[in-house]
Design a protein around this motif. Structure first.
Motif, PDB file in Angstrom:
ATOM      1  N   HIS A   1      -6.487  -0.982  12.035  1.00 50.37           N
ATOM      2  CA  HIS A   1      -5.983  -0.373  10.805  1.00 50.37           C
ATOM      3  C   HIS A   1      -5.367  -1.452   9.930  1.00 50.37           C
ATOM      4  CE1 HIS A   1      -6.368   3.826  12.152  1.00 50.37           C
ATOM      5  NE2 HIS A   1      -6.088   3.339  13.346  1.00 50.37           N
ATOM      6  N   GLY A   2      -5.692  -1.421   8.625  1.00 50.97           N
ATOM      7  CA  GLY A   2      -5.047  -2.321   7.682  1.00 50.97           C
ATOM      8  C   GLY A   2      -3.542  -2.138   7.736  1.00 50.97           C
ATOM      9  N   PHE A   3      -2.817  -3.253   7.660  1.00 49.28           N
ATOM     10  CA  PHE A   3      -1.365  -3.276   7.852  1.00 49.28           C
ATOM     11  C   PHE A   3      -0.797  -4.228   6.805  1.00 49.28           C
ATOM     12  CE2 PHE A   3       2.329  -5.060  10.233  1.00 49.28           C
ATOM     13  CZ  PHE A   3       3.007  -3.881  10.486  1.00 49.28           C
ATOM     14  N   HIS A   4      -0.136  -3.663   5.777  1.00 49.23           N
ATOM     15  CA  HIS A   4       0.288  -4.473   4.636  1.00 49.23           C
ATOM     16  C   HIS A   4       1.717  -4.180   4.209  1.00 49.23           C
ATOM     17  CE1 HIS A   4      -4.148  -3.601   3.877  1.00 49.23           C
ATOM     18  NE2 HIS A   4      -4.097  -4.866   4.260  1.00 49.23           N
ATOM     19  N   VAL A   5       2.332  -5.177   3.588  1.00 49.00           N
ATOM     20  CA  VAL A   5       3.581  -4.965   2.855  1.00 49.00           C
ATOM     21  C   VAL A   5       3.168  -4.585   1.437  1.00 49.00           C
ATOM     22  CG1 VAL A   5       5.722  -5.973   2.003  1.00 49.00           C
ATOM     23  CG2 VAL A   5       4.801  -6.687   4.230  1.00 49.00           C
ATOM     24  N   HIS A   6       3.689  -3.461   0.952  1.00 46.22           N
ATOM     25  CA  HIS A   6       3.391  -3.007  -0.404  1.00 46.22           C
ATOM     26  C   HIS A   6       4.592  -3.252  -1.306  1.00 46.22           C
ATOM     27  CE1 HIS A   6      -0.544  -0.720  -0.157  1.00 46.22           C
ATOM     28  NE2 HIS A   6      -0.377  -1.214   1.056  1.00 46.22           N
ATOM     29  N   GLN A   7       4.348  -3.160  -2.599  1.00 45.86           N
ATOM     30  CA  GLN A   7       5.306  -3.564  -3.621  1.00 45.86           C
ATOM     31  C   GLN A   7       6.631  -2.797  -3.569  1.00 45.86           C
ATOM     32  OE1 GLN A   7       3.621  -3.378  -7.529  1.00 45.86           O
ATOM     33  NE2 GLN A   7       5.386  -4.312  -8.499  1.00 45.86           N
ATOM     34  N   PHE A   8       6.581  -1.500  -3.263  1.00 45.43           N
ATOM     35  CA  PHE A   8       7.790  -0.677  -3.300  1.00 45.43           C
ATOM     36  C   PHE A   8       8.030   0.016  -1.954  1.00 45.43           C
ATOM     37  CE2 PHE A   8       5.780  -0.378  -7.574  1.00 45.43           C
ATOM     38  CZ  PHE A   8       6.690  -1.151  -8.264  1.00 45.43           C
ATOM     39  N   GLY A   9       9.262   0.405  -1.724  1.00 47.63           N
ATOM     40  CA  GLY A   9       9.624   1.234  -0.584  1.00 47.63           C
ATOM     41  C   GLY A   9      10.030   2.612  -1.071  1.00 47.63           C
ATOM     42  N   ASP A  10       9.298   3.148  -2.010  1.00 47.14           N
ATOM     43  CA  ASP A  10       9.632   4.381  -2.722  1.00 47.14           C
ATOM     44  C   ASP A  10       8.849   5.565  -2.143  1.00 47.14           C
ATOM     45  OD1 ASP A  10      10.019   6.437  -4.540  1.00 47.14           O
ATOM     46  OD2 ASP A  10       9.172   5.358  -6.245  1.00 47.14           O
ATOM     47  N   LEU A  11       9.552   6.520  -1.540  1.00 39.72           N
ATOM     48  CA  LEU A  11       8.917   7.683  -0.910  1.00 39.72           C
ATOM     49  C   LEU A  11       8.824   8.895  -1.838  1.00 39.72           C
ATOM     50  CD1 LEU A  11      10.546   7.362   2.602  1.00 39.72           C
ATOM     51  CD2 LEU A  11       8.107   7.174   2.098  1.00 39.72           C
TER      52      LEU A  11
ATOM     53  N   ARG B   1      10.945  -3.273  -0.089  1.00 39.45           N
ATOM     54  CA  ARG B   1       9.509  -3.017  -0.228  1.00 39.45           C
ATOM     55  C   ARG B   1       9.090  -2.082   0.909  1.00 39.45           C
ATOM     56  NH1 ARG B   1       8.834  -5.785  -4.508  1.00 39.45           N
ATOM     57  NH2 ARG B   1       9.925  -7.735  -4.822  1.00 39.45           N
ATOM     58  N   GLY B   2       7.816  -1.935   1.184  1.00 38.55           N
ATOM     59  CA  GLY B   2       7.413  -1.001   2.226  1.00 38.55           C
ATOM     60  C   GLY B   2       6.199  -1.472   2.997  1.00 38.55           C
ATOM     61  N   ILE B   3       6.075  -0.975   4.219  1.00 38.31           N
ATOM     62  CA  ILE B   3       4.896  -1.222   5.060  1.00 38.31           C
ATOM     63  C   ILE B   3       3.987  -0.004   4.958  1.00 38.31           C
ATOM     64  CG2 ILE B   3       4.057  -1.508   7.429  1.00 38.31           C
ATOM     65  CD1 ILE B   3       5.488  -3.982   6.663  1.00 38.31           C
ATOM     66  N   VAL B   4       2.685  -0.244   4.829  1.00 40.12           N
ATOM     67  CA  VAL B   4       1.697   0.830   4.824  1.00 40.12           C
ATOM     68  C   VAL B   4       0.660   0.546   5.911  1.00 40.12           C
ATOM     69  CG1 VAL B   4      -0.142   1.982   3.526  1.00 40.12           C
ATOM     70  CG2 VAL B   4       1.996   1.379   2.378  1.00 40.12           C
ATOM     71  N   ILE B   5       0.333   1.589   6.681  1.00 42.93           N
ATOM     72  CA  ILE B   5      -0.767   1.543   7.645  1.00 42.93           C
ATOM     73  C   ILE B   5      -1.913   2.337   7.037  1.00 42.93           C
ATOM     74  CG2 ILE B   5      -1.560   2.205   9.942  1.00 42.93           C
ATOM     75  CD1 ILE B   5       1.395   1.928  10.840  1.00 42.93           C
ATOM     76  N   HIS B   6      -3.073   1.704   6.973  1.00 40.31           N
ATOM     77  CA  HIS B   6      -4.242   2.315   6.346  1.00 40.31           C
ATOM     78  C   HIS B   6      -5.183   2.927   7.384  1.00 40.31           C
ATOM     79  CE1 HIS B   6      -3.489   0.807   2.236  1.00 40.31           C
ATOM     80  NE2 HIS B   6      -2.857  -0.158   2.877  1.00 40.31           N
ATOM     81  N   ALA B   7      -6.072   3.786   6.914  1.00 42.00           N
ATOM     82  CA  ALA B   7      -6.995   4.508   7.798  1.00 42.00           C
ATOM     83  C   ALA B   7      -8.083   3.618   8.379  1.00 42.00           C
ATOM     84  CB  ALA B   7      -7.637   5.672   7.043  1.00 42.00           C
ATOM     85  N   HIS B   8      -8.452   2.548   7.665  1.00 45.77           N
ATOM     86  CA  HIS B   8      -9.582   1.723   8.085  1.00 45.77           C
ATOM     87  C   HIS B   8      -9.166   0.276   8.297  1.00 45.77           C
ATOM     88  CE1 HIS B   8     -11.863   5.208   6.947  1.00 45.77           C
ATOM     89  NE2 HIS B   8     -11.528   5.069   5.676  1.00 45.77           N
ATOM     90  N   LYS B   9     -10.075  -0.466   8.863  1.00 47.12           N
ATOM     91  CA  LYS B   9      -9.891  -1.895   9.071  1.00 47.12           C
ATOM     92  C   LYS B   9      -9.881  -2.619   7.727  1.00 47.12           C
ATOM     93  CE  LYS B   9     -12.200  -5.806  11.288  1.00 47.12           C
ATOM     94  NZ  LYS B   9     -13.329  -6.208  12.144  1.00 47.12           N
ATOM     95  N   ASP B  10      -8.989  -3.575   7.554  1.00 47.33           N
ATOM     96  CA  ASP B  10      -8.927  -4.443   6.391  1.00 47.33           C
ATOM     97  C   ASP B  10     -10.050  -5.475   6.520  1.00 47.33           C
ATOM     98  OD1 ASP B  10      -8.317  -6.464   4.536  1.00 47.33           O
ATOM     99  OD2 ASP B  10      -6.172  -6.340   4.901  1.00 47.33           O
ATOM    100  N   ASP B  11     -10.873  -5.623   5.479  1.00 43.57           N
ATOM    101  CA  ASP B  11     -11.968  -6.606   5.533  1.00 43.57           C
ATOM    102  C   ASP B  11     -11.509  -8.023   5.166  1.00 43.57           C
ATOM    103  OD1 ASP B  11     -11.882  -6.843   2.728  1.00 43.57           O
ATOM    104  OD2 ASP B  11     -13.622  -5.565   2.421  1.00 43.57           O
ATOM    105  N   LEU B  12     -10.219  -8.205   4.955  1.00 46.39           N
ATOM    106  CA  LEU B  12      -9.585  -9.504   4.717  1.00 46.39           C
ATOM    107  C   LEU B  12     -10.112 -10.229   3.478  1.00 46.39           C
ATOM    108  CD1 LEU B  12      -9.470 -10.734   8.429  1.00 46.39           C
ATOM    109  CD2 LEU B  12      -7.761  -9.373   7.178  1.00 46.39           C
TER     110      LEU B  12
END
Length: 191
Positions: free
Chosen positions: A70-80, A144-155
């Motif tokens: 699963h793609g694993f990224h730091v995103h710009q905001f931590g806003d829920l 900021r925030g961490i997001v886990i995505h549904a698919h593999k990150d193709d880098l």
């Protein structure tokens, strides 16, 4: 215009952070129920250390030979405000293209942390270090925030424009805001 003063710790002092993961509340009918914690610590001018302890990844559609990434990224905001959708794009203070966590700073967002891999129980227990994100300064991920995505990150190697922006990692399954914390979190996880 108010200037925020950011405390810079001594070189031998750790700064800590944490992120309490939860499912994207705007996602309907997901087979996943991802929860857990991600802990951070860092000394000035040293790599960011990250402890990942997550569970609840659905393994229902996986065979014994599949690897679930699963793609694993730091995103710009931590806003829920609007679940994981209000986290914005990848954290990219240097205005560069998407890449691998092993790419140099000119060829990756500061928030490009690649993929996480689940074990056969739907858990992720992993330690990593990052040389491009920090807990203080220009590349700070606090707030900021961490997001886990549904698919593999193709880098960034997918050959389409979206690959160089997002890695084609798909919908946002789970997320968490990154906050400052006490060292007791990290010490407890190591015990």
């Amino acid at each position: 215009m108010e200037r925020r003063h950011q405390h810079h710790p001594d070189h031998d002092t750790y700064v800590y952070g944490r992120c309490d993961m939860a499912m994207n509340p705007t996602l309907v009918d997901s087979p996943h129920n991802i929860t857990g914690v991600i802990l951070f610590r860092q000394k000035v001018h040293k790599p960011l250390e990250v402890l990942i302890d997550l569970e609840g990844f659905s393994m229902a559609s996986m065979s014994n030979h599949d690897i679930q990434e699963h793609g694993f990224h730091v995103h710009q905001f931590g806003d829920l405000t609007d679940g994981c959708q209000s986290f914005g794009g990848h954290f990219d203070p240097d205005d560069v293209t998407h890449g691998s966590p092993h790419s140099d700073q000119r060829h990756r967002h500061a928030g490009d942390w690649g993929n996480i891999v689940c074990d056969n129980e739907g858990k992720v227990h992993r330690n990593l270090t990052d040389h491009n994100s920090n807990l203080v300064g220009f590349h700070s991920i606090i707030g900021r925030g961490i997001v886990i995505h549904a698919h593999k990150d193709d880098l960034g190697l997918g050959g389409v424009p979206a690959s160089l922006k997002t890695g084609n990692a798909g919908p946002r399954l789970a997320c968490c805001p990154i906050v400052s914390s006490k060292g007791v979190d990290w010490e407890g996880a190591q015990g």
